[in-house]
Scaffold this active site. Sequence first.
Site, short mmCIF file in Angstrom:
data_model
loop_
_atom_site.label_atom_id
_atom_site.label_comp_id
_atom_site.label_asym_id
_atom_site.label_seq_id
_atom_site.Cartn_x
_atom_site.Cartn_y
_atom_site.Cartn_z
N GLY A 71 40.18 -7.13 -29.63
CA GLY A 71 41.19 -8.11 -29.23
C GLY A 71 40.69 -9.53 -29.43
N ASP B 142 35.89 -8.27 -17.21
CA ASP B 142 35.52 -7.05 -17.93
C ASP B 142 34.65 -6.11 -17.08
OD1 ASP B 142 36.89 -7.85 -20.20
OD2 ASP B 142 35.13 -8.83 -21.08
N ARG C 220 43.01 -0.36 -17.71
CA ARG C 220 41.74 -0.01 -17.05
C ARG C 220 41.91 0.40 -15.60
NH1 ARG C 220 37.76 -4.39 -20.14
NH2 ARG C 220 37.41 -3.01 -21.92
#
Length: 446
Positions: A102, A327, A358
């Site tokens: 991305g 992240d 996620r």
Amino acid sequence: MSQPISLAQPRRFVAKGPLTGAIRVPGDKSISHRSIMLGALAVGETRVTGLLEGEDVLATAAAMRAMGATIERQADGDWLVAGVGVGGLLQPAGALDMGNSGTSTRLLMGLVAGHAITACFIGDASLSKRPMGRVIAPLSDMGAKFTAYPGGRLPLIVTGAETPVPITYRLPVASAQVKSAVLLAGLNTPGVTTVIEPVPTRDHSERMLRGFGAELTVDIEDGARVIRLTGQPELRPQAIVVPGDPSSAAFFVVAALIVPGSDVLVENVGLNATRAALFDILRLMGGHIVAVNPREVGGEPVADLHVKASELTGITVDPAVVPAMVDEFPILFVAAALAHGRTITSGLEELRVKESDRIAAMCAALTLAGATLCETPDGMVIDGSGGKRLTGSGTTAIVTHLDHRIAMAMAVAGLASDNGVTVDDTRPIATSFPMFEQLLHQAGAA
Ligand code: S3P
């Protein structure tokens, strides 16, 4: 990875023993991408050392080559980039294959948007589901034209503006990729391009643009960061040393905290404040993490982290810290699953549009591994095991959805489980951390 011809590589990660010794983390992914892109736009030769040679960064390098830069690998992590100058990008002959990345896609869309060339972006099944509308909107305002798949997804074709228009853009989502796409488009735009960031995100683009000699200012106005970039600079080539990636270090830090008896030195960890919130949260949970030998590498704060196995306690994570550890939530969920008491996370909507959803992926995977948790629209509530090993998924594979961080987080969960955790496919790990399994072996944990 757009045309996967190799077969999935499942692997079971089982508890073996404590992590010990020293391991060195690979180069930062965000900084590696930017060093190649800006090196390719400077006039002259940029030398990059410590570059992350993961698939995502290699996709960026291949794309910049396709647009005219000369990029050569000299030795491990040691690369030379001969740039074409701002405004000098050439029309690529074929589609730009972004694989799983991305960051490559969104930042390069910005670069192309500011040049009068046309490029077609393609990617793997995970990337082809991710929203690109967030960059299409501001880059269209600057004059670029887009033809995208329905929903603003890949494959998409960008035709850059003949004469890009500088804009003032207030970020509707806290995204360093959107910020960077607009700034990179602003590089070849006459006048001043302004990005307003109500919530600060990683600032590597700003630091590196300045390092290459661009005129860029950052002011705080009405509580927001206001970044102003003067277009059409001559970028000067640099010698860049890429610090280690805190997002990769995170897996070893948590593994050492949750595997009893562990005592590890994780070397070369970038501790830029816009990235390093996970380590603060883990300390608040009771984790023994001591930063030793603090130093500066490539203009970024770096230290080695001495980590010892610790009793962790659940925590309510302040949503304000989310951008500084965006992240790291998959691996934080693993730490929380082994902690005493409850961990509550919220404000994680952005996690649903990463390489996978996620929140959903980690809920499913950790549940299969025996953790107690519940999914909420914007987060997860986890009731920790109180330091007891998880049962593990045994030979039943958890699904990673082509997401490297789900694979690595669940590999670490396997190290603190009775029956191990089987990860359905370890191939995506190579996008950000090709040496992950080798370093786990080296630390004695797998
Ligand atoms: C990145 C920004 C973040 C992060 C990604 C890398 C970057 O994405 O999740 O892994 O290098 O700018 P968002 O901008 O979508 O939050």
